[in-house]
Design an enzyme around this catalytic site. Sequence first.
Site, mmCIF file in Angstrom:
data_model
loop_
_atom_site.group_PDB
_atom_site.id
_atom_site.type_symbol
_atom_site.label_atom_id
_atom_site.label_comp_id
_atom_site.label_asym_id
_atom_site.label_seq_id
_atom_site.Cartn_x
_atom_site.Cartn_y
_atom_site.Cartn_z
ATOM 1 N N GLY A 50 0.741 -1.010 -0.107
ATOM 2 C CA GLY A 50 -0.033 0.113 0.059
ATOM 3 C C GLY A 50 1.097 1.239 -0.091
ATOM 4 N N GLN B 1 3.059 9.914 1.750
ATOM 5 C CA GLN B 1 4.284 9.025 1.430
ATOM 6 C C GLN B 1 5.276 9.743 0.521
ATOM 7 O OE1 GLN B 1 2.418 5.071 2.329
ATOM 8 N NE2 GLN B 1 4.059 5.028 3.128
ATOM 9 N N CYS C 261 5.515 -0.400 7.258
ATOM 10 C CA CYS C 261 5.143 0.770 6.359
ATOM 11 C C CYS C 261 6.259 1.306 5.711
ATOM 12 C CB CYS C 261 4.846 2.141 7.323
ATOM 13 S SG CYS C 261 4.326 3.648 6.573
ATOM 14 N N LEU C 262 6.088 1.483 4.233
ATOM 15 C CA LEU C 262 7.442 2.092 3.608
ATOM 16 C C LEU C 262 7.999 3.110 4.135
ATOM 17 C CD1 LEU C 262 5.924 1.425 -0.015
ATOM 18 C CD2 LEU C 262 7.469 -0.160 1.265
ATOM 19 N N HIS D 238 -4.685 1.170 7.409
ATOM 20 C CA HIS D 238 -3.418 1.586 7.429
ATOM 21 C C HIS D 238 -3.259 2.892 6.479
ATOM 22 C CE1 HIS D 238 1.319 1.248 7.747
ATOM 23 N NE2 HIS D 238 1.052 1.987 6.705
ATOM 24 N N GLU D 239 -3.582 2.599 5.539
ATOM 25 C CA GLU D 239 -3.627 3.893 4.385
ATOM 26 C C GLU D 239 -4.658 4.819 4.746
ATOM 27 O OE1 GLU D 239 -0.997 3.573 2.400
ATOM 28 O OE2 GLU D 239 -0.557 1.476 2.841
ATOM 29 N N HIS E 297 -2.825 7.173 7.111
ATOM 30 C CA HIS E 297 -1.903 8.257 6.406
ATOM 31 C C HIS E 297 -2.560 9.448 6.146
ATOM 32 C CE1 HIS E 297 1.818 6.225 6.435
ATOM 33 N NE2 HIS E 297 1.373 5.012 5.866
HETATM 34 ZN ZN ZN Z 1 2.273 3.340 5.874
#
Ligand code: ZN
Length: 158
Positions: free
Chosen positions: A46, A51, A88-89, A130-131, A134
């Site tokens: 994701g 991000q 998470c990236l 999760h997204e 963000h």
């Molecule tokens: Zn993330």
Amino acid sequence: MAIRNIRVDSDPLLRKTSKPVIKFDDSLHVLLDDMAETMGEAEGVGLAAIQIGILKRIFIVDVGEGVIEFINPTILKEEGEQIGDEGCLSVPKRFGQVKRPNIVTISAQDRFGTEFEITRSELFARAICHEMDHLNGKIFTDLVIGEIFKITDEEEIE
Ligand code: ZN
């Protein structure tokens, strides 16, 4: 298409609230294509626009059924719960247990502005939550139950 830089760790931008998308034009499509390429390259499941430094209510998810794009998303319904590892990236090499709903129903717009609604469970539901976080400046580490684990592999020791 182009790979964009992923904002990481304590970048204050990650704490901002993203704004709705109004124009469904070519520049949105370029952004979405770049997000897909960036997520693929980083081997993520994701990615939210924030991000890569774009404060728009957009995220993409690919948990094995191809990339699905969510623009101006709203969670309509949450059912059950699941506890599992999350990463998470934007928080490289760290993982922790997070409690999420097991089933999520979400509405959003696609890249052309058409509204759709889907219901997904397990990993997909986790990724959606999760997204969504963000888009509101929240990061999974805010929600971790217990310890945040750091992965130390040979690559990192070098
Ligand atoms: Zn993330």
